[in-house]
Enzyme design. Structure first.
Site, PDB file in Angstrom:
ATOM      1  N   VAL A  28      -9.328   0.294  -8.232  1.00 35.39           N
ATOM      2  CA  VAL A  28      -8.051  -0.056  -8.879  1.00 35.39           C
ATOM      3  C   VAL A  28      -8.206  -0.043 -10.405  1.00 35.39           C
ATOM      4  O   VAL A  28      -7.292   0.336 -11.134  1.00 35.39           O
ATOM      5  CB  VAL A  28      -7.574  -1.461  -8.407  1.00 35.39           C
ATOM      6  CG1 VAL A  28      -6.375  -1.937  -9.213  1.00 35.39           C
ATOM      7  CG2 VAL A  28      -7.243  -1.447  -6.923  1.00 35.39           C
ATOM      8  N   ARG A  40       1.632 -20.774   8.882  1.00 33.54           N
ATOM      9  CA  ARG A  40       2.444 -21.822   9.515  1.00 33.54           C
ATOM     10  C   ARG A  40       1.608 -23.060   9.801  1.00 33.54           C
ATOM     11  O   ARG A  40       2.090 -24.163   9.700  1.00 33.54           O
ATOM     12  CB  ARG A  40       3.052 -21.284  10.818  1.00 33.54           C
ATOM     13  CG  ARG A  40       4.451 -20.757  10.610  1.00 33.54           C
ATOM     14  CD  ARG A  40       5.203 -20.655  11.900  1.00 33.54           C
ATOM     15  NE  ARG A  40       4.437 -19.917  12.894  1.00 33.54           N
ATOM     16  CZ  ARG A  40       4.971 -19.184  13.846  1.00 33.54           C
ATOM     17  NH1 ARG A  40       6.270 -19.076  13.914  1.00 33.54           N
ATOM     18  NH2 ARG A  40       4.226 -18.553  14.727  1.00 33.54           N
ATOM     19  N   GLY A 128      -0.574   2.367  12.968  1.00 36.37           N
ATOM     20  CA  GLY A 128      -1.711   1.622  12.419  1.00 36.37           C
ATOM     21  C   GLY A 128      -2.472   2.345  11.333  1.00 36.37           C
ATOM     22  O   GLY A 128      -1.921   2.669  10.277  1.00 36.37           O
ATOM     23  N   LYS A 199       9.398   2.466  15.229  1.00 38.52           N
ATOM     24  CA  LYS A 199       8.532   3.443  14.553  1.00 38.52           C
ATOM     25  C   LYS A 199       9.196   4.824  14.526  1.00 38.52           C
ATOM     26  O   LYS A 199       9.103   5.549  13.522  1.00 38.52           O
ATOM     27  CB  LYS A 199       7.182   3.512  15.263  1.00 38.52           C
ATOM     28  CG  LYS A 199       6.354   2.239  15.070  1.00 38.52           C
ATOM     29  CD  LYS A 199       5.223   2.185  16.063  1.00 38.52           C
ATOM     30  CE  LYS A 199       4.309   0.994  15.820  1.00 38.52           C
ATOM     31  NZ  LYS A 199       3.376   0.759  16.928  1.00 38.52           N
ATOM     32  N   GLY A 302      -4.444  -2.864  16.369  1.00 40.80           N
ATOM     33  CA  GLY A 302      -5.665  -3.668  16.222  1.00 40.80           C
ATOM     34  C   GLY A 302      -5.797  -4.158  14.790  1.00 40.80           C
ATOM     35  O   GLY A 302      -5.291  -3.529  13.850  1.00 40.80           O
TER      36      GLY A 302
END
Ligand SMILES: NC(=O)C1=CN([C@@H]2O[C@H](COP(=O)(O)OP(=O)(O)OC[C@H]3O[C@@H](n4cnc5c(N)ncnc54)[C@H](O)[C@@H]3O)[C@@H](O)[C@H]2O)C=CC1
Ligand SMILES: N[C@@H](CC=O)C(=O)O
Ligand code: NA
Length: 427
Positions: A28, A40, A128, A199, A302
């Protein structure tokens, strides 16, 4: 940066941010500092996560002045949408894996990104780890995409694969997929096709530069797929897969009449590349006018694979933030209508339990002819009470095929319509 949600994907994002901090900073040009994680249940022990970073006040976290990138991996519509909007309105760029939100109300998010001059990246939301949205959004933006076809839900592919290869039961295979972290929080989203439909909407919008929402997608899940369907496919040397299909429909004058976007189980020959997509893997073909056919394959679900896509977006967005130049925005100028499923041409495999008597074949064939559906192959199996007819059709409008099946159900000589499955991939 701030992270919203620390479940299957969020935990992996934190782990990789820690493990790869040095490399990511070098790529970066500045360190990626995690300012806070909205959760939560802050009391839950999360391995590798600094408890001092946890907060239940997501609203305060996304607007903090020391945060310039927000990563959302909570899922669902609210509060995810409000948090992403609040983040962009206070000058942050955002990354999300939330296909449900993008497919339901992406337009609001894209409009906010445009107004706020913010980045909105979402590579993890479809297939994914597989780089698929960036190739569509950037590499193929100069081409004319005709069709996107593939397997985009890992959970259902895992279930169908276990049913096909090990004769596993549906529920048992679903529980395994949940334990492996592939399934959505509510697995109905997977097995009823909502996840794949979301999707498909995202893919169609990017591929055809036209607004497409989940409501535009014809959706059928795999809950109706029976052991008889899987066995019937085996006999045809085929396999059942849940497919997402996005097609540009030509108008006959060199333009496009609209788009057809659908998700449903289909039988494909074992020789087709998609048939060898096992377990929770995903694979997507993109057919473009100049590029030809491209295939994308890899882990579609996953924690770690999804986190890989999130981190890719994070580096890209962080570079944009540092350079002061936002990345590409959505362009949906084409305004093509989403065509109804009934107009889409498909092919059917139909297995009928029939009375073993003279004239049955003729009566069945007559119903196909009445609906203007041409038969490609017929096979009779068994005798007496076990007599079966297997019919595979040529392409016809889906409405005509569905009407044929309805009339066959009412035919006296047909004891039962044992299996109906669309057929793809062997023309
Ligand atoms: N698991 C996967 O293989 C993939 C998941 N995705 C998407 O990534 C997102 C996250 O998925 P998972 O990590 O699997 O789900 P998950 O259910 O494991 O994690 C979500 C986390 O968010 C937390 N959460 C819910 N409401 C919250 C709130 N108001 N504030 C803070 N935290 C809150 C939940 O307690 C949970 O820990 C979803 O949008 C999902 O569709 C995308 C690609 C693959
Ligand atoms: N539940 C989804 C996760 C990834 O998007 C799937 O099974 O593919
Ligand atoms: Na992806």
């Amino acid at each position: 940066m701030a992270l919203l949600g620390c479940g299957v994907v969020g935990t992996e994002v934190v782990r990789l941010l820690n493990e790869r901090a040095g490399d990511l900073a070098a790529r970066v040009g500045a360190p990626l500092e995690l300012a806070g994680i909205a959760v939560r249940r802050p009391d839950r022990v999360r391995e590798g996560v600094d408890p001092a970073l946890l907060t239940t006040d997501a609203e305060a976290l996304v607007t903090r002045p020391d945060v310039d990138i927000v990563v959302e991996v909570i899922g669902g519509i609210e509060p995810a949408r409000s948090l992403l909007l609040a983040a962009m309105k206070t000058g942050k760029s955002v990354i999300t894996a939330n296909k449900a939100l993008l497919a339901e109300d992406g337009a609001t998010l894209f409009a906010a990104a445009r107004e706020c001059n913010a980045d909105l990246y979402y590579e993890a939301s479809v297939a994914g780890a597989i780089p698929l949205l960036r190739p569509l959004r950037e590499s193929l933006v100069g081409d004319h995409v005709q069709r996107v076809l593939g397997i985009v839900n890992g959970t259902t592919n895992y279930i169908l694969d276990q049913m096909d290869t090990h004769g596993a039961g549906f529920n048992e295979a679903l529980e395994e997929a949940q334990a492996l972290g592939y399934a959505e929080a509510d697995p109905t989203a997977d097995v009823e096709g909502f996840d794949a439909a979301a999707k498909a909407a995202i893919l169609a919008q990017l591929a055809f530069h036209t607004p497409v929402t989940a409501a535009d997608v014809h959706r059928e899940g795999i809950t109706e797929v029976t052991a008889a369907d899987v066995a019937g496919a085996k006999e045809m040397d085929s396999v059942v897969k849940l497919l997402a299909i996005c097609e540009r429909v030509p108008d006959g004058a060199g333009g496009s009449r609209g788009v057809s976007v659908r998700v449903h189980p289909a039988m494909i020959p074992r020789t087709h590349p998609l048939a060898s997509v096992r377990e929770a893997y995903n694979a997507v073909f993109v057919e473009a006018e100049s590029a030809g056919s491209l295939m994308f394959y890899g882990a579609g679900a996953g924690g770690a694979p999804t986190a890989s896509a999130v981190l890719g977006d994070l580096v890209a967005v962080a570079r944009n933030v540092r350079g002061g130049t936002p990345g590409p925005l959505e362009v949906t100028y084409a305004e093509l209508p989403a065509l109804p499923m009934g107009d889409t041409t498909t092919r059917y495999y139909i297995q009928l339990d029939v009375a073993d008597q003279a004239g049955v074949l003729a009566a069945v064939a007559e119903e196909f002819a009445r609906n203007d559906v041409s038969i490609r192959a017929v096979r009779q199996e068994g005798v007496g009470e076990n007599a079966q007819l297997v019919v595979v059709t040529h392409r016809a409008p889906d409405a005509a095929l569905a009407a044929t099946v309805e009339t066959l159900r009412k035919l006296g000589t047909v004891r039962e319509v044992a299996s109906v499955m669309r057929v793809e991939g062997d023309e």
